[in-house]
Motif scaffolding. Structure first.
Motif, mmCIF file in Angstrom:
data_model
loop_
_atom_site.group_PDB
_atom_site.id
_atom_site.type_symbol
_atom_site.label_atom_id
_atom_site.label_comp_id
_atom_site.label_asym_id
_atom_site.label_seq_id
_atom_site.Cartn_x
_atom_site.Cartn_y
_atom_site.Cartn_z
ATOM 1 N N PRO A 157 -4.375 -18.979 -2.755
ATOM 2 C CA PRO A 157 -3.956 -18.465 -4.061
ATOM 3 C C PRO A 157 -2.684 -19.131 -4.546
ATOM 4 N N THR A 158 -2.533 -19.202 -5.869
ATOM 5 C CA THR A 158 -1.232 -19.553 -6.424
ATOM 6 C C THR A 158 -0.299 -18.361 -6.243
ATOM 7 N N GLU A 159 0.994 -18.587 -6.442
ATOM 8 C CA GLU A 159 1.930 -17.471 -6.332
ATOM 9 C C GLU A 159 1.628 -16.407 -7.383
ATOM 10 N N ASN A 228 2.658 -6.746 7.608
ATOM 11 C CA ASN A 228 1.814 -7.345 8.642
ATOM 12 C C ASN A 228 2.163 -8.817 8.810
ATOM 13 N N VAL A 229 1.686 -9.708 7.921
ATOM 14 C CA VAL A 229 2.080 -11.118 7.991
ATOM 15 C C VAL A 229 2.403 -11.640 6.590
ATOM 16 N N TRP A 230 3.389 -12.544 6.523
ATOM 17 C CA TRP A 230 3.590 -13.317 5.307
ATOM 18 C C TRP A 230 2.322 -14.126 5.045
ATOM 19 N N GLU A 231 2.084 -14.497 3.782
ATOM 20 C CA GLU A 231 0.881 -15.247 3.449
ATOM 21 C C GLU A 231 1.222 -16.501 2.642
ATOM 22 N N ARG A 313 -4.603 -15.646 3.250
ATOM 23 C CA ARG A 313 -5.906 -15.207 2.778
ATOM 24 C C ARG A 313 -6.353 -16.181 1.699
ATOM 25 N N CYS A 314 -7.610 -16.061 1.258
ATOM 26 C CA CYS A 314 -8.205 -17.050 0.378
ATOM 27 C C CYS A 314 -8.612 -16.450 -0.962
ATOM 28 N N VAL A 315 -8.829 -17.339 -1.933
ATOM 29 C CA VAL A 315 -9.349 -16.946 -3.241
ATOM 30 C C VAL A 315 -10.524 -17.839 -3.604
ATOM 31 N N LYS A 316 -11.357 -17.319 -4.489
ATOM 32 C CA LYS A 316 -12.462 -18.101 -5.056
ATOM 33 C C LYS A 316 -12.419 -17.906 -6.562
#
Length: 318
Positions: A157-159, A228-231, A313-316
């Motif tokens: 993802p973009t910011e 949890n975690v930075w992304e 994580r991912c985006v579409k």
């Protein structure tokens, strides 16, 4: 392609992607760290996003299918690190270790470059993934995250996309769920409990990452957008956001932040490694040290760096 859904259940696909409706929202904040300012309106088109960070189980499937070797599993190239000691140019990753006491703000008191630490062995040594397949994968550098995303037919993802998704439609609140960190005393995300970095009040064995979906989803149906975690995001780091548009006609649409040259760390002029924007905070964020468990918060991370508290994580996009 325009899409609209009445609720999060309608917007969820069988492959774990959640639809994030496009809109104009206020990105950034004028009330916290200087790099989050100025708050400014941006317009983002709708997109699909993974409902959780990528897990160890999912990353394992990727590695088995492709043979990918992560940055943390390869010895660094001496040409990238002028002046580095030869005995430090070994495969490994940054690992948080809780100190008993600290003297000043020097982060090397709790961060160590651990030889042999990687996504398979998150604590280095003989550690493994037993009981952690549903935890977010960690010790992944930017190239590792991007390789997974492309293998999965997606992108990072973009910011702006990430922040829109994290806010869940709540533009004017401090946190992704409202204006209280722990409403009614209930923890809404996996953040530090106690006094960072010396005292944790969590049960033994639960001080680090937690299984995805351990905390409530946001209004869009996304889990662990905070804590949890930075992304990783795909945007290069910039020290400030651009100034707000003076007229509504000029609001940035699907903005991309910064450029590679401007993202270099001026404190290390000999090391020309681009930095990307991390979002969301982690299990190490604490009120007494790092209040970055908010959608507007951001952090610079060199592309080559992996740690025990950074995932993705991912985006579409349609």
């Amino acid at each position: 392609m325009a899409m609209a859904f009445e609720n999060a259940e309608q917007a969820r696909r069988d492959d774990g992607l959640v639809w994030i409706p496009g809109r104009t929202f206020t990105m950034g904040s004028d009330n916290h760290y200087p790099e989050e300012a100025p708050a400014h309106p941006v317009k983002v088109d709708g997109f699909w996003m993974s409902e959780t960070p990528v897990t160890n189980r999912q990353f394992k499937e990727f590695v088995e299918a492709t043979g990918h070797v992560t940055v943390a599993e390869r010895a660094p190239d001496p040409n990238d690190y002028p002046g580095a000691k030869s005995d430090m140019l070994r495969a490994g990753s940054l690992l948080f270790t809780q100190p008993k006491s600290v003297d000043g703000p020097d982060i090397t008191q709790w961060w160590t470059f651990k030889f042999g630490a990687n996504w398979r062995r998150p604590l280095g040594g003989l550690s493994d993934l037993r009981g952690k397949l549903e935890h977010p994968v960690v010790h992944v550098a930017y190239a590792d995250a991007l390789a997974y995303a492309h293998w999965a037919g997606m992108d990072l993802p973009t910011e702006a996309e990430w922040e829109l998704a994290a806010r869940g439609g709540l533009d004017d609140t401090e946190f992704a769920w409202g204006d209280e960190l722990e409403p009614g005393g209930v923890a809404m995300a996996n953040t530090w409990s106690g006094t960072f970095p010396t005292r944790s009040t969590k049960l033994k064995g639960r001080e680090r990452t937690s299984p995805v979906r351990s905390f409530p989803a946001n209004p869009f149906g996304l889990f662990d957008m905070i804590g949890n975690v930075w992304e990783w995001t795909s945007d290069y780091w910039s020290t400030r956001h651009p100034e707000p548009a003076k007229h509504s006609c000029c609001i940035p649409s699907n903005p991309r932040g910064g450029d590679a040259e401007a993202s270099f760390d001026l404190r290390q002029p000999a090391i020309r490694i681009a930095r990307r924007v991390l979002k969301g905070g982690s299990h190490l964020c604490a009120p007494n040290y790092c209040r970055r468990y908010r959608p507007a918060a951001r952090h610079a991370e060199p592309e080559d760096t992996s740690t025990s508290h950074v995932g993705f994580r991912c985006v579409k996009r349609t």
